[in-house]
Design an enzyme around this catalytic site. Structure first.
Site, PDB file in Angstrom:
ATOM      1  N   GLU A 138       7.792  -0.446  -0.003  1.00  0.00           N
ATOM      2  CA  GLU A 138       8.039  -1.567   1.046  1.00  0.00           C
ATOM      3  C   GLU A 138       7.919  -2.745  -0.103  1.00  0.00           C
ATOM      4  O   GLU A 138       6.652  -3.174  -0.466  1.00  0.00           O
ATOM      5  CB  GLU A 138       6.467  -1.477   1.887  1.00  0.00           C
ATOM      6  CG  GLU A 138       6.487  -2.760   2.852  1.00  0.00           C
ATOM      7  CD  GLU A 138       5.187  -3.419   3.095  1.00  0.00           C
ATOM      8  OE1 GLU A 138       5.291  -4.220   4.043  1.00  0.00           O
ATOM      9  OE2 GLU A 138       4.350  -2.992   2.456  1.00  0.00           O
ATOM     10  N   ASP A 167       3.103   1.671   0.662  1.00  0.00           N
ATOM     11  CA  ASP A 167       3.005   0.329   1.165  1.00  0.00           C
ATOM     12  C   ASP A 167       2.330  -0.722   0.124  1.00  0.00           C
ATOM     13  O   ASP A 167       2.030  -0.399  -0.833  1.00  0.00           O
ATOM     14  CB  ASP A 167       1.620   0.708   2.163  1.00  0.00           C
ATOM     15  CG  ASP A 167       1.190  -0.563   2.908  1.00  0.00           C
ATOM     16  OD1 ASP A 167       2.037  -0.877   3.596  1.00  0.00           O
ATOM     17  OD2 ASP A 167       0.120  -1.080   2.279  1.00  0.00           O
ATOM     18  N   HIS A 214       7.106  -3.192  12.507  1.00  0.00           N
ATOM     19  CA  HIS A 214       5.486  -3.505  13.088  1.00  0.00           C
ATOM     20  C   HIS A 214       4.875  -4.842  12.456  1.00  0.00           C
ATOM     21  O   HIS A 214       3.964  -5.170  13.066  1.00  0.00           O
ATOM     22  CB  HIS A 214       4.506  -2.275  12.587  1.00  0.00           C
ATOM     23  CG  HIS A 214       4.338  -2.382  11.231  1.00  0.00           C
ATOM     24  ND1 HIS A 214       5.460  -2.032  10.451  1.00  0.00           N
ATOM     25  CD2 HIS A 214       3.168  -2.598  10.478  1.00  0.00           C
ATOM     26  CE1 HIS A 214       4.698  -2.105   9.050  1.00  0.00           C
ATOM     27  NE2 HIS A 214       3.508  -2.467   9.121  1.00  0.00           N
ATOM     28  N   ARG A 243       6.145   6.247   2.223  1.00  0.00           N
ATOM     29  CA  ARG A 243       6.540   4.601   2.270  1.00  0.00           C
ATOM     30  C   ARG A 243       5.214   4.139   1.527  1.00  0.00           C
ATOM     31  O   ARG A 243       4.055   4.055   1.681  1.00  0.00           O
ATOM     32  CB  ARG A 243       6.311   4.051   3.856  1.00  0.00           C
ATOM     33  CG  ARG A 243       6.397   2.671   3.958  1.00  0.00           C
ATOM     34  CD  ARG A 243       5.962   2.132   5.310  1.00  0.00           C
ATOM     35  NE  ARG A 243       6.365   0.716   5.570  1.00  0.00           N
ATOM     36  CZ  ARG A 243       5.101  -0.049   5.188  1.00  0.00           C
ATOM     37  NH1 ARG A 243       4.174   0.298   5.027  1.00  0.00           N
ATOM     38  NH2 ARG A 243       5.450  -1.280   5.677  1.00  0.00           N
ATOM     39  N   ASP A 264      -6.828  -3.094  10.249  1.00  0.00           N
ATOM     40  CA  ASP A 264      -5.585  -3.531   9.876  1.00  0.00           C
ATOM     41  C   ASP A 264      -4.501  -2.530  10.326  1.00  0.00           C
ATOM     42  O   ASP A 264      -3.500  -2.380   9.515  1.00  0.00           O
ATOM     43  CB  ASP A 264      -5.625  -3.978   8.418  1.00  0.00           C
ATOM     44  CG  ASP A 264      -4.143  -4.662   8.082  1.00  0.00           C
ATOM     45  OD1 ASP A 264      -3.439  -5.128   8.857  1.00  0.00           O
ATOM     46  OD2 ASP A 264      -3.572  -4.564   6.784  1.00  0.00           O
TER      47      ASP A 264
HETATM   48  C1  GLC Z   1       1.964  -3.742   4.446  1.00  0.00           C
HETATM   49  C2  GLC Z   1       1.995  -3.414   5.731  1.00  0.00           C
HETATM   50  C3  GLC Z   1       1.113  -4.224   6.629  1.00  0.00           C
HETATM   51  C4  GLC Z   1      -0.309  -4.363   6.095  1.00  0.00           C
HETATM   52  C5  GLC Z   1      -0.428  -4.632   4.685  1.00  0.00           C
HETATM   53  C6  GLC Z   1      -1.592  -4.302   4.143  1.00  0.00           C
HETATM   54  O1  GLC Z   1       2.688  -4.818   4.192  1.00  0.00           O
HETATM   55  O2  GLC Z   1       3.373  -3.365   6.194  1.00  0.00           O
HETATM   56  O3  GLC Z   1       1.083  -4.054   8.020  1.00  0.00           O
HETATM   57  O4  GLC Z   1      -1.100  -5.380   6.707  1.00  0.00           O
HETATM   58  O5  GLC Z   1       0.483  -3.529   3.979  1.00  0.00           O
HETATM   59  O6  GLC Z   1      -2.009  -3.109   4.006  1.00  0.00           O
END
Ligand code: GLC
Length: 663
Positions: A305, A263, A372, A261, A120
């Site tokens: 995030e 996530d 991204h 960050r 991923d």
């Molecule tokens: C966050 C990332 C994304 C990823 C997801 C799962 O949203 O920005 O790219 O697929 O987490 O880890």
């Protein structure tokens, strides 16, 4: 009992400042698990003790200047290491380029070990202590960070805390039947509870990875997998998971990472009967992590995030006394920007910005045009209702417009996770391709390319006008186009986000110095904006900001005021020339030209913008900085002018001489 006596004075002082709160919150989550709590505290000390002196020095400097990241000199750049420099050492070699672009904040996309084909984009970590061997080593990361710090650049790294890869050691041991490790995830003996949860928990990847649970054949159990089936959700109800994951985060901090960050922050706590998003316990966990950094590495910041609606995002800042994340993505403004591009109507954006402008200035947003990930259409549909806009139809309109499906539109986006059931497709594409530059070049139509570039630069000007930290996705600074190669890549073809994650084109980057090329035009345009933003205090995040009414629904007007500087920024989101019906009485200068310009009835070309500045410091004369920035030009003009005068003078002298001789 934790005995403070053995701790170094600095650590002890920091710990004492928040010990009661950490203890209280920890107990809120984990009851009276004294052993787990003590382990947590000693773990903090272990990472403090292991932190190298140069980082401790940086911590002290930043402690003395806690808002070090909020100035108008900050500019971020986001990139995949392999796309930009192949390896960490490769990135290190290109730091001069990053500096040239004016960036001093580098977000390196996930670089820890993953399994190829099940990664991923790096967000399925199989070892939090190891860098993907293709990219380098932990030592390389430390070395890169040292180099960055010596150049005044901070590093941001993802900490993927919601899940691990199914190949992580914990997952492997869980598969092998070890109960202790199964307890680190959300395992269920049968589908009863998962089925109940499915009733209330939405899906993140409805098309590419439907459902929130997966069957684990080896363990003969069901495991929670909110994202892809190979990304196993961690169980933060278990204090061991929290302790070990916090240690993993601090390990990254000790390798010189400045910004963590977090996530997928909202997802980390799950409770039956809820949507398993943004639960109060998530805030408790983030607050404890914030304090863990305050104690061990106070120079480190948390970036959440939180890709949610504004009412869910803002609480992650915490309160001024009890902060959670220092920085959050300005996701709704980002999505509203593309809505405004597609509709040419700024009313939603005005409504959105009015909300942002009303927030305390300490809240630092990361502003961006795209990242991204895909662009999700999380807009304020309650507001849009008054214009007869219906959510599902509108999302289709936005996707169709920006992917060029409507006659006369030139965006070249692609859909992401198109779920016909929910009609909720999202959008991918680089900024330049979404702006129509790719279509214009393909059709060899210069006016379309020009228009696309105007739009691209206007969007960057808007990005740089906002308070907070602007982040440019690597490649956008030279107008890089979509990368279609993922279509035929067996490991990427089903994830259209790779459309805008192409390798940085170093050959094309050479063109940035050629003013007639796409790269050159966009690079020079953005550079000018970046330089002006850094030079003028009015861009400081402490500035007052307000909406300027342009009496024209195509034009967005923003006012800024700071330390005697007033700025009026105007952005025309339509394809026709428009007038901003403003009437500001001060004497203004156009920052792009350095020339005086009236701030009344300002006309803007299609997708044009104006940055107008007035100064109250200099007796209403031209702001000093502007004079300095354009000094070179003026001086050059002066030289030219004086040469001209000189040659004129010479010719007339000659003429006079001739005349005289003739006489
Ligand atoms: C966050 C990332 C994304 C990823 C997801 C799962 O949203 O920005 O790219 O697929 O987490 O880890």
């Amino acid at each position: 009992m934790v005995n403070f006596d053995s701790f170094e004075p600095e650590f002890r002082k920091r710990l004492e400042q928040c010990y009661d709160e950490i203890k209280w919150l920890y107990a809120e989550l984990y009851g009276n698990d004294q052993q787990a709590f003590e382990y947590f505290v000693f773990m903090l000390h272990e990472y403090y003790a292991a932190r190298k002196e140069s980082l401790k020095e940086l911590d002290r400097k930043r402690e003395a200047d806690p808002r070090w990241y909020s100035g108008n000199d900050m500019l971020g750049m986001q990139m995949y290491v392999n796309c930009f420099g192949e390896t960490l050492n490769g990135v290190s070699k290109h730091l001069n380029y990053i500096k040239q672009c004016g960036a001093n904040y580098l977000h390196l996309m996930p670089l820890l070990q993953t399994t190829e084909g099940k990664s991923d984009g790096g967000y399925a970590v199989s070892d939090f202590r190891k860098i993907d061997p293709k990219l380098g080593t932990m030592e390389d990361l430390s070395a890169l960070s040292d180099r960055c710090h010596s150049m005044g650049i901070s590093i941001c790294l993802d900490f993927v805390m919601n899940h691990t890869s199914e190949d992580h050691e914990w997952a492997r041991r869980a598969k092998a039947g070890e109960k202790e490790y199964q307890d680190r995830y959300l395992f269920f003996d049968n589908w009863n509870i998962p089925n109940d949860l499915e009733k209330t928990v939405p899906q993140v990847f409805p098309q590419t990875a439907p459902g929130n649970f997966s069957w684990c054949e080896e363990a003969h159990k069901v495991v929670m997998t909110t994202f892809y089936p190979y990304q196993w959700d961690l169980n933060y109800h278990n204090p061991t998971v929290f302790n070990d994951m916090t240690a993993n985060m601090l390990n990254l901090c000790n390798h010189g990472v400045d910004i963590i960050r977090l996530d997928a922050t909202p997802y980390i706590w799950k409770t039956l009967g809820t949507n398993c998003r943004n639960l109060p316990q998530v805030h408790t966990l983030v607050r404890i992590m914030h304090m863990a950094c305050d104690v061990v590495c106070p120079g480190t910041l948390l970036l959440g995030e939180v890709v949610m609606e504004p009412s869910k995002v803002v609480p992650y800042f915490g309160t001024v006394d009890r902060p959670e994340c220092q920085m959050l993505y300005n996701v709704t403004t980002m999505a509203s920007t593309w809505h405004t591009v597609a509709t040419g109507d700024v009313r939603l954006m005005k409504h959105q910005l009015a909300g942002v402008f009303a927030l305390p200035k300490q809240y630092t947003f990361l502003n961006y045009l795209r990242c991204h990930d895909d662009i999700g259409w999380g807009l304020d549909y309650d507001f849009l209702k008054q214009f007869g806009i219906v959510e599902a139809e509108h999302k289709k309109f936005l996707n169709d417009t920006l992917s060029g499906k409507i006659y006369g539109t030139d965006g070249r986006g692609e859909l992401y996770n198109d779920d016909p059931r929910l009609k909720d497709a999202r959008l991918c594409g680089t900024t330049a391709s979404l702006c129509g530059i790719e279509a214009g070049e393909y059709e060899l139509t210069d006016w379309k390319v020009d228009r696309g570039i105007r739009l691209d630069l206007m969007l960057h000007a808007f990005l740089l006008t906002q308070s907070g930290i602007p982040i440019i996705y690597s490649g956008d600074e030279i107008g890089q186009l979509n990368d279609y190669s993922y279509h035929t890549d067996p490991l990427k073809w089903d994830d259209s986000r790779f459309l805008h994650r192409g390798a940085f084109d170093w050959k094309a980057a050479v063109n940035r110095k050629k003013p007639e090329t796409r790269e050159g035009r966009i690079y020079a345009g953005i550079q000018k904006l970046v330089k002006l933003r850094k030079a003028f205090d009015v861009f400081n995040s402490e500035a007052d900001t307000w909406l300027v009414e342009a009496y024209n629904d195509h034009i967005l007007g923003i006012g800024r005021f700071y330390k005697g500087q007033k700025m009026i920024a105007l952005f025309n989101f339509s394809d026709s020339d428009e007038t901003a019906w403003i009437n500001e009485s001060e004497r203004y200068y156009d920052m792009m030209t350095g020339e005086e310009r009236n701030a009344s009835a300002v006309s803007l070309t299609s997708y044009g913008f104006a940055w107008l500045i007035s100064s109250f410091k200099d007796d209403e004369s031209k702001p000093k900085k502007l004079t300095q920035i354009y000094k070179v030009k003026t001086a050059a003009n002066d030289v030219k002018a004086s040469k001209k005068t000189a040659s004129k003078a010479k010719t007339s002298k000659k003429k006079t001489v001739k005349k005289t001789t003739r006489k």
